[in-house]
Design a protein around this motif. Structure first.
Motif, PDB file in Angstrom:
ATOM      1  N   GLN A  98      41.576  16.142  12.037  1.00  0.00           N
ATOM      2  CA  GLN A  98      41.790  17.308  12.888  1.00  0.00           C
ATOM      3  C   GLN A  98      40.966  18.490  12.394  1.00  0.00           C
ATOM      4  O   GLN A  98      40.393  19.242  13.189  1.00  0.00           O
ATOM      5  CB  GLN A  98      43.288  17.664  12.909  1.00  0.00           C
ATOM      6  CG  GLN A  98      44.173  16.641  13.593  1.00  0.00           C
ATOM      7  CD  GLN A  98      43.881  16.498  15.074  1.00  0.00           C
ATOM      8  OE1 GLN A  98      43.398  17.433  15.714  1.00  0.00           O
ATOM      9  NE2 GLN A  98      44.176  15.336  15.636  1.00  0.00           N
ATOM     10  N   ALA A  99      40.902  18.658  11.081  1.00  0.00           N
ATOM     11  CA  ALA A  99      40.083  19.729  10.512  1.00  0.00           C
ATOM     12  C   ALA A  99      38.613  19.518  10.848  1.00  0.00           C
ATOM     13  O   ALA A  99      37.874  20.478  11.112  1.00  0.00           O
ATOM     14  CB  ALA A  99      40.277  19.794   8.993  1.00  0.00           C
ATOM     15  N   LEU A 100      38.188  18.254  10.845  1.00  0.00           N
ATOM     16  CA  LEU A 100      36.813  17.920  11.200  1.00  0.00           C
ATOM     17  C   LEU A 100      36.527  18.299  12.653  1.00  0.00           C
ATOM     18  O   LEU A 100      35.481  18.886  12.961  1.00  0.00           O
ATOM     19  CB  LEU A 100      36.600  16.419  10.993  1.00  0.00           C
ATOM     20  CG  LEU A 100      35.203  15.858  11.169  1.00  0.00           C
ATOM     21  CD1 LEU A 100      34.260  16.408  10.103  1.00  0.00           C
ATOM     22  CD2 LEU A 100      35.237  14.331  11.096  1.00  0.00           C
ATOM     23  N   MET A 101      37.437  17.997  13.554  1.00  0.00           N
ATOM     24  CA  MET A 101      37.256  18.328  14.966  1.00  0.00           C
ATOM     25  C   MET A 101      37.249  19.839  15.198  1.00  0.00           C
ATOM     26  O   MET A 101      36.484  20.347  16.017  1.00  0.00           O
ATOM     27  CB  MET A 101      38.366  17.681  15.801  1.00  0.00           C
ATOM     28  CG  MET A 101      38.252  16.177  15.934  1.00  0.00           C
ATOM     29  SD  MET A 101      39.646  15.462  16.833  1.00  0.00           S
ATOM     30  CE  MET A 101      39.485  16.258  18.431  1.00  0.00           C
ATOM     31  N   ARG A 102      38.091  20.551  14.467  1.00  0.00           N
ATOM     32  CA  ARG A 102      38.171  22.009  14.642  1.00  0.00           C
ATOM     33  C   ARG A 102      36.963  22.728  14.048  1.00  0.00           C
ATOM     34  O   ARG A 102      36.744  23.902  14.345  1.00  0.00           O
ATOM     35  CB  ARG A 102      39.448  22.546  13.989  1.00  0.00           C
ATOM     36  CG  ARG A 102      40.737  22.171  14.704  1.00  0.00           C
ATOM     37  CD  ARG A 102      41.900  23.003  14.182  1.00  0.00           C
ATOM     38  NE  ARG A 102      42.077  22.841  12.748  1.00  0.00           N
ATOM     39  CZ  ARG A 102      42.920  21.967  12.188  1.00  0.00           C
ATOM     40  NH1 ARG A 102      43.638  21.169  12.958  1.00  0.00           N
ATOM     41  NH2 ARG A 102      43.029  21.880  10.880  1.00  0.00           N
ATOM     42  N   GLY A 103      36.226  22.058  13.194  1.00  0.00           N
ATOM     43  CA  GLY A 103      35.097  22.699  12.538  1.00  0.00           C
ATOM     44  C   GLY A 103      35.476  23.360  11.222  1.00  0.00           C
ATOM     45  O   GLY A 103      34.653  24.049  10.621  1.00  0.00           O
ATOM     46  N   ASN A 104      36.703  23.146  10.759  1.00  0.00           N
ATOM     47  CA  ASN A 104      37.127  23.674   9.458  1.00  0.00           C
ATOM     48  C   ASN A 104      36.605  22.812   8.305  1.00  0.00           C
ATOM     49  O   ASN A 104      36.666  23.221   7.148  1.00  0.00           O
ATOM     50  CB  ASN A 104      38.654  23.734   9.376  1.00  0.00           C
ATOM     51  CG  ASN A 104      39.244  24.697  10.391  1.00  0.00           C
ATOM     52  OD1 ASN A 104      38.577  25.620  10.834  1.00  0.00           O
ATOM     53  ND2 ASN A 104      40.487  24.475  10.778  1.00  0.00           N
ATOM     54  N   LEU A 105      36.135  21.628   8.629  1.00  0.00           N
ATOM     55  CA  LEU A 105      35.622  20.674   7.654  1.00  0.00           C
ATOM     56  C   LEU A 105      34.341  20.080   8.211  1.00  0.00           C
ATOM     57  O   LEU A 105      34.262  19.788   9.406  1.00  0.00           O
ATOM     58  CB  LEU A 105      36.675  19.572   7.421  1.00  0.00           C
ATOM     59  CG  LEU A 105      36.304  18.426   6.489  1.00  0.00           C
ATOM     60  CD1 LEU A 105      36.124  18.933   5.052  1.00  0.00           C
ATOM     61  CD2 LEU A 105      37.404  17.348   6.522  1.00  0.00           C
ATOM     62  N   GLU A 106      33.341  19.914   7.337  1.00  0.00           N
ATOM     63  CA  GLU A 106      32.048  19.414   7.821  1.00  0.00           C
ATOM     64  C   GLU A 106      32.009  17.895   7.942  1.00  0.00           C
ATOM     65  O   GLU A 106      31.453  17.361   8.896  1.00  0.00           O
ATOM     66  CB  GLU A 106      30.915  19.874   6.888  1.00  0.00           C
ATOM     67  CG  GLU A 106      30.608  21.360   6.937  1.00  0.00           C
ATOM     68  CD  GLU A 106      31.609  22.181   6.117  1.00  0.00           C
ATOM     69  OE1 GLU A 106      31.762  23.377   6.418  1.00  0.00           O
ATOM     70  OE2 GLU A 106      32.227  21.617   5.179  1.00  0.00           O
ATOM     71  N   MET A 107      32.593  17.181   6.943  1.00  0.00           N
ATOM     72  CA  MET A 107      32.505  15.720   6.949  1.00  0.00           C
ATOM     73  C   MET A 107      33.793  15.091   6.443  1.00  0.00           C
ATOM     74  O   MET A 107      34.499  15.668   5.612  1.00  0.00           O
ATOM     75  CB  MET A 107      31.326  15.226   6.103  1.00  0.00           C
ATOM     76  CG  MET A 107      29.957  15.615   6.604  1.00  0.00           C
ATOM     77  SD  MET A 107      28.612  14.729   5.755  1.00  0.00           S
ATOM     78  CE  MET A 107      28.763  13.085   6.482  1.00  0.00           C
ATOM     79  N   ALA A 108      34.075  13.889   6.934  1.00  0.00           N
ATOM     80  CA  ALA A 108      35.222  13.108   6.475  1.00  0.00           C
ATOM     81  C   ALA A 108      35.017  11.668   6.910  1.00  0.00           C
ATOM     82  O   ALA A 108      34.170  11.366   7.760  1.00  0.00           O
ATOM     83  CB  ALA A 108      36.529  13.652   7.053  1.00  0.00           C
ATOM     84  N   TYR A 109      35.799  10.773   6.328  1.00  0.00           N
ATOM     85  CA  TYR A 109      35.863   9.414   6.835  1.00  0.00           C
ATOM     86  C   TYR A 109      36.857   9.378   8.002  1.00  0.00           C
ATOM     87  O   TYR A 109      37.962   9.928   7.894  1.00  0.00           O
ATOM     88  CB  TYR A 109      36.367   8.454   5.763  1.00  0.00           C
ATOM     89  CG  TYR A 109      35.359   8.062   4.709  1.00  0.00           C
ATOM     90  CD1 TYR A 109      34.118   7.519   5.063  1.00  0.00           C
ATOM     91  CD2 TYR A 109      35.656   8.194   3.355  1.00  0.00           C
ATOM     92  CE1 TYR A 109      33.206   7.137   4.097  1.00  0.00           C
ATOM     93  CE2 TYR A 109      34.740   7.806   2.378  1.00  0.00           C
ATOM     94  CZ  TYR A 109      33.518   7.279   2.758  1.00  0.00           C
ATOM     95  OH  TYR A 109      32.613   6.900   1.797  1.00  0.00           O
ATOM     96  N   VAL A 110      36.463   8.752   9.090  1.00  0.00           N
ATOM     97  CA  VAL A 110      37.424   8.427  10.145  1.00  0.00           C
ATOM     98  C   VAL A 110      37.351   6.927  10.368  1.00  0.00           C
ATOM     99  O   VAL A 110      36.471   6.238   9.853  1.00  0.00           O
ATOM    100  CB  VAL A 110      37.156   9.197  11.457  1.00  0.00           C
ATOM    101  CG1 VAL A 110      37.147  10.696  11.226  1.00  0.00           C
ATOM    102  CG2 VAL A 110      35.853   8.756  12.100  1.00  0.00           C
ATOM    103  N   SER A 111      38.285   6.404  11.145  1.00  0.00           N
ATOM    104  CA  SER A 111      38.317   4.971  11.408  1.00  0.00           C
ATOM    105  C   SER A 111      38.842   4.726  12.810  1.00  0.00           C
ATOM    106  O   SER A 111      39.369   5.636  13.471  1.00  0.00           O
ATOM    107  CB  SER A 111      39.195   4.248  10.373  1.00  0.00           C
ATOM    108  OG  SER A 111      40.511   4.751  10.409  1.00  0.00           O
ATOM    109  N   ALA A 112      38.719   3.495  13.259  1.00  0.00           N
ATOM    110  CA  ALA A 112      39.089   3.151  14.633  1.00  0.00           C
ATOM    111  C   ALA A 112      40.544   3.488  14.971  1.00  0.00           C
ATOM    112  O   ALA A 112      40.804   4.008  16.064  1.00  0.00           O
ATOM    113  CB  ALA A 112      38.813   1.674  14.884  1.00  0.00           C
TER     114      ALA A 112
END
Length: 352
Positions: A98-112
């Motif tokens: 969620q932080a990644l989508m909001r732009g509060n975080l630049e990168m993360a691992y996501v999965s299916a």
């Protein structure tokens, strides 16, 4: 003569001023265009990327982040830097995407499974026994199909997966429940920890268990206290998180050929421009080689390691599990109503 010379002097002077003005305007215009192009391509801007993961230090996909960091910083001559935040130290598993989508975080691992919470058609990629093995999985996700899937995620969620890393084949790891688990019926009444998403919980039911959501950071204690009877993870994770200390049984079920996707916020990605983007893809490939190689090598030796540690390791009846699990998915119209069944069949055919 004086009047004629004065007249010629004035003509030359005016012409010179006009030419100078035109040249100045051209230079100014060229400067503006150059600055605009430079800004749009992001060639001069520096980027500091924070990468958050719940994975622990010895996990291959944590080690892969340090390969990613080193490769990015080297390939971009320090124009892009990466800060690695492991063990949920910046965001936990439930809120980093969620932080990644909001732009509060630049990168993360996501999965299916997480993506499927937001794009229901992606639940197809969470289904048990979709992939036969590592080669099958990486041919799909790191090929044309993966490119199409990742572009859909960009369009709908504003985040961009840059590839698929092999997390390992998920196996069943459980406490002493009075029996070995070799077929779906053996999971009846067993509380199986799953991440807290609908698709993960459905997989737990499809396997035959009673799925219970527990955050990864709390899982060791949940197994130790008996809050849950079992968990499923690839063998390298079972070793690195030391789950085998409190759950001394493993069934090799291979029910998910698991992946994680290094993912970047799309706005940040577009700011980088094509030159840096190409270098990012090259660095991701370096990191993928690190992660995949480590996990493949670990899986080859870990059964012997666990047995030496006193862990009881048994083989599942794969056909019994596969037939049972796939039937649960394909007979659930609510689950499969959004699936592209032609794509599903194409993926199955690619296993051969």
């Amino acid at each position: 003569m004086k009047k004629r010379n004065w007249f010629l002097f004035m003509v030359i002077l005016v012409a010179s001023l006009v030419l100078a003005a035109c040249g100045g305007d051209k230079d100014a215009d060229e400067g503006t265009d150059s600055d605009s192009a430079s800004e749009s391509e992001g060639t001069d801007k520096t980027f500091e990327l924070n990468f958050s993961t719940a994975s622990v230090p010895n996990d291959a996909h944590t080690e892969g982040l340090y390969t990613l960091k080193e490769s990015i910083e080297e390939k971009t001559d320090g124009q892009v830097t990466v800060n690695v935040h492991h063990s949920g130290s910046l965001y936990n598993q439930d809120n980093e995407a969620q932080a990644l989508m909001r732009g509060n975080l630049e990168m993360a691992y996501v999965s299916a499974p997480w993506v499927a919470e937001n794009i229901p058609s992606m639940s197809m990629f969470t289904s048990g026994y979709l992939f036969k093995d590592y080669d099958h999985m990486t041919k799909v996700f790191n090929g044309e199909i993966g490119d199409e899937v990742f572009e859909q995620i960009v369009d709908e969620l504003g985040i961009r997966p840059l590839g698929a890393f092999y997390l390992g084949s998920r196996q069943l790891n459980y406490r002493d429940i009075g029996k070995e688990i070799t077929k779906p019926e053996d999971l009846e009444g067993v509380t199986l920890r799953m991440p807290n998403t609908e698709s993960w919980l459905f997989l737990g039911k499809a396997l035959g268990a009673n799925p219970t959501p527990v955050d990864f950071s709390e899982l060791y204690m949940a197994l130790s206290s008996g809050t849950v009877d079992a968990q499923d993870n690839p063998l390298p994770t079972v070793q690195n998180a030391k789950f085998y200390e409190v759950a001394e049984n493993i069934t090799l079920s291979y029910h998910v050929i698991d992946t994680v996707w290094p993912t970047i916020n799309e706005e940040v990605w577009q700011e980088m421009g094509p030159e840096l983007q190409e270098k990012m893809y090259e660095a991701v490939e370096d990191a993928r080689n690190t992660v995949d190689t480590m996990n493949i090598e670990s899986e080859a030796r870990l059964v012997e390691f666990f047995e030496a540690e006193g862990v009881n390791v048994v083989e599942a009846d794969i056909d019994a599990f596969m037939n049972h699990v796939q039937k649960q998915y394909l007979e659930n119209e609510e689950m499969t109503s959004t699936w592209d069944m032609d794509l599903y069949e194409k993926i199955q055919e690619m296993a051969n």
